[in-house]
Scaffold this motif. Structure first.
Motif, mmCIF file in Angstrom:
data_model
loop_
_atom_site.group_PDB
_atom_site.id
_atom_site.type_symbol
_atom_site.label_atom_id
_atom_site.label_comp_id
_atom_site.label_asym_id
_atom_site.label_seq_id
_atom_site.Cartn_x
_atom_site.Cartn_y
_atom_site.Cartn_z
ATOM 1 N N LYS A 42 31.474 -24.237 -3.098
ATOM 2 C CA LYS A 42 30.310 -25.088 -3.361
ATOM 3 C C LYS A 42 29.926 -25.838 -2.093
ATOM 4 C CE LYS A 42 31.793 -26.160 -8.088
ATOM 5 N NZ LYS A 42 32.328 -27.228 -8.920
ATOM 6 N N SER A 43 28.656 -25.828 -1.787
ATOM 7 C CA SER A 43 28.145 -26.592 -0.650
ATOM 8 C C SER A 43 27.622 -27.946 -1.118
ATOM 9 C CB SER A 43 26.990 -25.836 0.013
ATOM 10 O OG SER A 43 27.449 -24.725 0.741
ATOM 11 N N THR A 44 27.724 -28.927 -0.231
ATOM 12 C CA THR A 44 27.136 -30.241 -0.514
ATOM 13 C C THR A 44 26.079 -30.583 0.537
ATOM 14 O OG1 THR A 44 28.913 -31.301 0.747
ATOM 15 C CG2 THR A 44 29.238 -31.095 -1.640
ATOM 16 N N PHE A 45 25.697 -29.573 1.340
ATOM 17 C CA PHE A 45 24.702 -29.780 2.401
ATOM 18 C C PHE A 45 24.028 -28.442 2.599
ATOM 19 C CE2 PHE A 45 23.126 -32.839 5.227
ATOM 20 C CZ PHE A 45 22.984 -32.366 6.522
ATOM 21 N N SER A 46 22.809 -28.471 3.160
ATOM 22 C CA SER A 46 22.084 -27.216 3.328
ATOM 23 C C SER A 46 21.625 -27.074 4.774
ATOM 24 C CB SER A 46 20.863 -27.193 2.406
ATOM 25 O OG SER A 46 19.908 -28.148 2.852
ATOM 26 N N MET A 47 21.264 -25.837 5.156
ATOM 27 C CA MET A 47 20.763 -25.612 6.517
ATOM 28 C C MET A 47 19.427 -26.343 6.704
ATOM 29 S SD MET A 47 21.630 -24.453 9.360
ATOM 30 C CE MET A 47 23.015 -23.355 9.083
ATOM 31 N N LYS A 48 18.635 -26.420 5.666
ATOM 32 C CA LYS A 48 17.363 -27.147 5.773
ATOM 33 C C LYS A 48 17.624 -28.618 6.103
ATOM 34 C CE LYS A 48 13.190 -28.311 3.175
ATOM 35 N NZ LYS A 48 12.492 -28.244 1.881
ATOM 36 N N GLU A 49 18.611 -29.210 5.399
ATOM 37 C CA GLU A 49 18.959 -30.609 5.683
ATOM 38 C C GLU A 49 19.535 -30.756 7.088
ATOM 39 O OE1 GLU A 49 21.398 -30.781 1.999
ATOM 40 O OE2 GLU A 49 20.509 -32.752 1.721
ATOM 41 N N ALA A 50 20.310 -29.755 7.515
ATOM 42 C CA ALA A 50 20.936 -29.815 8.835
ATOM 43 C C ALA A 50 19.878 -29.777 9.938
ATOM 44 C CB ALA A 50 21.921 -28.658 9.005
ATOM 45 N N VAL A 51 18.887 -28.946 9.781
ATOM 46 C CA VAL A 51 17.824 -28.841 10.789
ATOM 47 C C VAL A 51 17.063 -30.163 10.897
ATOM 48 C CG1 VAL A 51 15.633 -27.702 11.301
ATOM 49 C CG2 VAL A 51 17.601 -26.343 10.590
ATOM 50 N N GLN A 52 16.903 -30.840 9.772
ATOM 51 C CA GLN A 52 16.146 -32.091 9.754
ATOM 52 C C GLN A 52 17.021 -33.315 10.011
ATOM 53 O OE1 GLN A 52 14.486 -31.846 5.805
ATOM 54 N NE2 GLN A 52 12.840 -30.459 6.428
ATOM 55 N N GLU A 66 33.054 -14.266 14.322
ATOM 56 C CA GLU A 66 34.323 -13.513 14.195
ATOM 57 C C GLU A 66 34.314 -12.643 12.945
ATOM 58 O OE1 GLU A 66 37.399 -14.008 16.447
ATOM 59 O OE2 GLU A 66 35.543 -14.347 17.570
ATOM 60 N N GLY A 67 33.146 -12.141 12.573
ATOM 61 C CA GLY A 67 33.048 -11.275 11.404
ATOM 62 C C GLY A 67 33.072 -12.006 10.084
ATOM 63 N N LEU A 68 33.017 -13.320 10.117
ATOM 64 C CA LEU A 68 33.097 -14.127 8.900
ATOM 65 C C LEU A 68 31.752 -14.796 8.626
ATOM 66 C CD1 LEU A 68 36.497 -15.835 9.749
ATOM 67 C CD2 LEU A 68 36.153 -14.030 8.040
ATOM 68 N N PRO A 69 31.243 -14.677 7.412
ATOM 69 C CA PRO A 69 29.953 -15.297 7.106
ATOM 70 C C PRO A 69 30.087 -16.799 6.893
ATOM 71 C CG PRO A 69 30.840 -14.265 5.137
ATOM 72 C CD PRO A 69 31.793 -13.939 6.263
ATOM 73 N N LEU A 70 28.974 -17.498 7.090
ATOM 74 C CA LEU A 70 28.904 -18.910 6.732
ATOM 75 C C LEU A 70 28.869 -18.982 5.212
ATOM 76 C CD1 LEU A 70 28.453 -21.887 7.675
ATOM 77 C CD2 LEU A 70 26.002 -21.432 7.525
ATOM 78 N N VAL A 71 29.906 -19.559 4.584
ATOM 79 C CA VAL A 71 29.989 -19.544 3.120
ATOM 80 C C VAL A 71 29.699 -20.899 2.498
ATOM 81 C CG1 VAL A 71 31.648 -17.644 3.113
ATOM 82 C CG2 VAL A 71 32.473 -19.995 2.974
ATOM 83 N N ALA A 72 29.810 -21.969 3.274
ATOM 84 C CA ALA A 72 29.559 -23.291 2.697
ATOM 85 C C ALA A 72 29.244 -24.283 3.812
ATOM 86 C CB ALA A 72 30.779 -23.788 1.908
ATOM 87 N N MET A 73 28.453 -25.278 3.440
ATOM 88 C CA MET A 73 28.185 -26.402 4.337
ATOM 89 C C MET A 73 28.482 -27.674 3.556
ATOM 90 S SD MET A 73 24.669 -25.126 6.150
ATOM 91 C CE MET A 73 24.448 -26.722 6.930
ATOM 92 N N LEU A 74 29.102 -28.630 4.228
ATOM 93 C CA LEU A 74 29.515 -29.861 3.554
ATOM 94 C C LEU A 74 29.039 -31.073 4.333
ATOM 95 C CD1 LEU A 74 33.295 -28.927 3.048
ATOM 96 C CD2 LEU A 74 31.453 -28.547 1.416
ATOM 97 N N ALA A 79 32.836 -40.560 6.018
ATOM 98 C CA ALA A 79 32.549 -40.569 7.461
ATOM 99 C C ALA A 79 31.154 -40.022 7.765
ATOM 100 C CB ALA A 79 33.594 -39.769 8.228
ATOM 101 N N GLY A 80 30.653 -39.118 6.933
ATOM 102 C CA GLY A 80 29.323 -38.557 7.152
ATOM 103 C C GLY A 80 29.280 -37.405 8.125
ATOM 104 N N ASP A 81 30.452 -36.835 8.497
ATOM 105 C CA ASP A 81 30.425 -35.662 9.354
ATOM 106 C C ASP A 81 30.010 -34.438 8.554
ATOM 107 O OD1 ASP A 81 33.207 -36.283 8.281
ATOM 108 O OD2 ASP A 81 33.438 -34.173 8.846
ATOM 109 N N ILE A 82 29.630 -33.398 9.279
ATOM 110 C CA ILE A 82 29.090 -32.190 8.656
ATOM 111 C C ILE A 82 30.011 -31.008 8.952
ATOM 112 C CG2 ILE A 82 27.091 -30.656 8.502
ATOM 113 C CD1 ILE A 82 26.499 -33.551 7.648
ATOM 114 N N SER A 83 30.297 -30.200 7.943
ATOM 115 C CA SER A 83 31.164 -29.033 8.113
ATOM 116 C C SER A 83 30.401 -27.747 7.900
ATOM 117 C CB SER A 83 32.325 -29.064 7.108
ATOM 118 O OG SER A 83 33.309 -29.983 7.477
ATOM 119 N N PHE A 84 30.711 -26.762 8.718
ATOM 120 C CA PHE A 84 30.244 -25.394 8.543
ATOM 121 C C PHE A 84 31.504 -24.552 8.326
ATOM 122 C CE2 PHE A 84 25.916 -26.195 9.984
ATOM 123 C CZ PHE A 84 26.067 -27.349 10.742
#
Lengths: 199, 190
Positions: A42-52, A66-74, A79-84
């Motif tokens: 489950k993601s709690t953040f989106s690429m649209k939000e990240a761009v903005q 490394e052959g691995l897809p982006l599966v979630a963003m948090l 702290a408010g940090d962002i994870s990919f």
């Protein structure tokens, strides 16, 4: 009134029985070595939000690395940090698991090298330079923390070679920085945490 | 980050991984929980269990096994304490005696305190990251509250930065906020 409370008690007891039955099934399956029932990431953040996002510069490794897809963003409170998160893993009904690669981008005001007391840390810190900016490597290279602008980019991976390849693939999400290009130098005071937090 | 009155001098031989693992050997790929608690001075396993059981309601020992790393050697856990059985949401910590440090730490046992929800149908999932921290932070804070506020054990905190997110069976992610509590254990049993 008495009838309504009887119905409530009955429904409550039925609910308990259903939960117990499901739980018994789950535990039996696990005891028999069957795969547990696991929900998708489950993601709690989106690429649209990240761009903005305007609080601090964000970096990812794109749609895959490394052959691995982006599966979630948090977005990680408080702290408010962002994870990919790249790639998935298999948790069980009793244990979580570590995804293969994670890029965490922190504001330098919240995470920077000055937080570490090397005399009391159970891992060695090696200072290095990555894409032209200061970085520290920990846990035998499985963790790399890069200082750039007012951000600290933390990479968790499966080994030092992989972590360095992920670092090379970093590209700006809300800032115009291409993969492999030099990263912006750390802001004055960022490495010591002496930058204001814009959160 | 809170620093107590105990000075954190250089450690002579304290050496531990920053995460538990699902098995041995213990590469980063089979990490499970962040380690967020260190019992020190007279932090032998028996004394730690005695203190936890005396000052908290974490007096059951049910749950699966995990492994710990120290000095590059992977070993099974020493034991575990929880506030309830595997059939309920609960606080939980797995423990591993590390070794005697001839510096200021003395005997040390490390642990991965956490709160986990019972999620039907998958099982136990550590609470996801939230405004009050994740289940890892909540577990550490709850244990510290019991031991410090209720029982006067001294403590200090230090930044380890072990904030890698761990995927849970309910699809959520949970991680430590990167802070580890060092809690003093006295020689006498309760």
């Amino acid at each position: 009134m008495r009838r309504r409370s009887s119905i409530k008690r009955f429904v409550g007891a039925l609910g308990v029985l259903v939960v117990a039955a499901v739980l018994a099934t789950v535990l039996t399956r696990q005891a028999q070595g069957e795969e547990p029932v696991v929900a998708p990431p489950k993601s709690t953040f989106s690429m649209k939000e990240a761009v903005q996002f305007a609080n601090f510069p964000l970096y990812s490794a794109g749609d895959s690395v490394e052959g691995l897809p982006l599966v979630a963003m948090l977005k990680n409170p408080p702290a408010g940090d962002i994870s990919f998160i790249y790639g998935d893993c298999k948790p069980t009904g009793e244990t979580g698991c570590a995804p293969p690669i994670e890029i965490q981008v922190w504001p330098a005001c919240k995470r920077n090298p000055s937080l570490y007391d090397e005399s009391t840390l159970p891992t060695k810190i090696e200072r290095t330079v990555v894409r032209g900016v200061p970085a520290i490597s920990l846990e035998d290279g499985a963790r790399l923390e890069i200082q750039t602008g007012i951000s600290t980019v933390v990479i968790f991976g499966r080994g030092s070679d992989e972590v360095l390849r992920v670092a090379a693939a970093l590209q700006g999400v809300n800032v115009p920085v291409n993969a492999k290009a030099a990263l912006p130098a750390p802001a004055l005071g960022a490495q010591a945490g002496d930058v204001p937090c814009k959160l | 980050m809170v620093f107590g009155s105990v000075a954190s001098a250089a450690w002579a031989h304290f050496d531990t991984g920053m995460y538990t693992h699902s098995d041995c050997p213990a590469p980063s790929t089979n990490r499970v929980d962040p380690i967020n608690f260190v019992f020190y001075d007279w932090g032998t396993f028996g004394r730690v269990v005695n203190s936890i059981e005396t000052h908290t309601a974490w007096d059951t020992s049910s749950g699966t096994s995990q492994t710990f790393v120290s000095h590059g050697v992977c070993s099974d856990m020493s034991g575990q304490q929880a506030s309830g059985s595997i059939f309920v949401s609960r606080y939980h910590i797995r423990l591993r005696l590390i070794h005697f440090d001839d510096g200021p730490l003395g005997w040390t046992t490390v642990g991965d305190a956490h709160h986990e929800d019972l999620v039907v149908p998958c099982g136990h999932a550590v609470d996801e990251n939230g405004p009050n921290g994740s289940g890892f932070d909540q577990g550490r804070n709850q244990l510290r509250t019991h031991m410090v506020d209720n029982a006067n054990h001294s403590f200090y905190s230090t930044w380890w930065g072990n904030t890698q997110n761990m995927r849970q069976c309910d699809g959520d992610y949970a991680r430590s906020d990167g802070s580890t509590t060092f809690l003093h254990i006295h020689q006498d049993l309760h």
